[in-house]
Motif scaffolding. Structure first.
Motif: not given
Length: 373
Positions: A41-51
């Protein structure tokens, strides 16, 4: 003759199928621990898996290098406490719930929270983290430890699954290697031949050790390549303590690559010990199923005895010696050796070698003198 013995062992389709099924299960579980279980989680933004892995690498690259008090302060001031660290879950539902309040949750601020922080209850009733009192007095901040991105799932967990799977596969494949001769009544025929008795024993032991090495390299190599494919090789320079690798406390500043080299060597030696012990048990049994069951008991027994009996007894010299004996067993040897100091390593290795050679001598005597009895 070697080719014949190899074919004889690999012709047992059940054992080979079990090994391949176990390998597929290992890779599936390793993917679940690594890339499928990554969330950021980066400033409320979600990254999942390889990202999520790629973003974690970008963030960690800014702070890579010797771990100091300034490194910890910089991470904490920029990213604050992680919002998904206590009772961490990387399902999309959990990530969305954690991201709803904004904030950050990445490899770097989770590391700071877990190693230098303490849990407190926030104003909204949720668990959060603050830097613990006296955190800057930690021995990790003397500049000898190297910080960097080594992946979220610890390599040790995957290695443990891999070498236990390899050991069980070795036991399944090799448990009939001598007992089958008794069960099929061929021992009386092949032992008196020119290539029988001790020559045959040595050849089968060599084949067993070769197949054990292949099983171990297949399982251990698969998770090593999977780690490189997911996380790259940058993490191999990170200190073992930061990467979550087992290493003696006084040497845990050494890089993860050094710890892996040591761990894989110990795992290979323990696999050879499993092969020798299994073949020796097989030489003492007249039925293949009995050999399989007894080999599994010899493999698991020391660890079970350690946890169920020795840990409950008062500490003393005899208990400590029995602890070392159990820790020298193949199921425990790699991790225990890595975490032990120099003298303890020598004692563990000497005990493991003594037990393995004694079992080999007993099995050789029993098999080579079968008709004399």
């Amino acid at each position: 003759m070697f080719r014949t013995e190899i074919y004889r062992i690999l012709s047992r389709k059940v054992g080979v199928a079990a090994m391949l099924a176990g390998l597929l299960l290992l890779l599936y579980m390793a993917m679940g621990i690594t890339v499928w279980g990554e969330g950021l989680i980066d400033e409320g933004r979600i990254y999942y898996g390889a990202r999520a892995i790629a973003r974690d690498k970008e963030i960690a690259a800014e702070f890579a290098g010797p771990l100091t008090e300034d490194t910890v302060r910089a991470i904490w001031e920029k990213y604050g406490p992680p919002v998904n660290c206590a009772m961490r879950s990387t399902t999309m539902e959990s990530l969305r719930a954690a991201a709803a309040s904004g904030g950050n949750d990445n490899y770097c601020n989770r590391f700071v929270a877990e190693h230098f922080g303490t849990q407190v209850q926030g104003e909204d009733g949720r668990i959060t983290y603050v830097l613990a009192e006296g955190w800057n007095e930690s021995a990790c901040l003397d500049g000898t430890y190297i910080f960097g991105y080594a992946g979220t799932g610890t390599y040790w967990d995957r290695f443990l699954m891999a070498y236990v799977l390899a050991h069980i596969s070795i036991i399944v494949l090799l448990s009939p290697v001598f007992s089958e001769d008794y069960a099929c009544r061929t021992a009386d025929i092949i032992l008196p031949t020119v290539n029988g008795r001790f020559i045959l024993w040595r050849r089968r032991m060599a084949v067993g050790c070769a197949l054990a090495s292949a099983c171990y390299l297949l399982a251990g190599g698969s998770i090593f390549l999977q780690h490189i494919a997911c996380y790259g090789t940058e993490g191999f320079v990170v200190s073992s303590r930061i990467a979550g690798m087992p290493m003696f406390f006084g040497k845990d500043y050494l890089p993860m690559g050094t710890a892996l080299r040591e761990l894989y060597l110990c795992g290979w030696l323990s696999s050879l010990a499993v092969a020798v012990l299994t073949c020796s048990v097989s030489a003492l049994c007249r039925q293949s199923f009995s050999s399989l069951v007894r080999s599994l008991l010899v493999y698991i027994g020391p660890y079970a005895f350690l946890r169920l009996v020795l840990d409950a007894l008062p500490v003393g010299r005899v208990n400590a010696l029995l602890h070392y004996l159990c820790y020298s067993a193949p199921i425990s040897y790699p991790g225990t050796f890595s975490e032990a100091p120099g003298n303890a390593r020598l004692l563990l290795t000497a005990m493991a070698l003594a037990v393995t050679l004694s079992a080999a001598a007993l099995g050789a005597y029993r098999y080579c003198n079968h008709q004399v009895r």
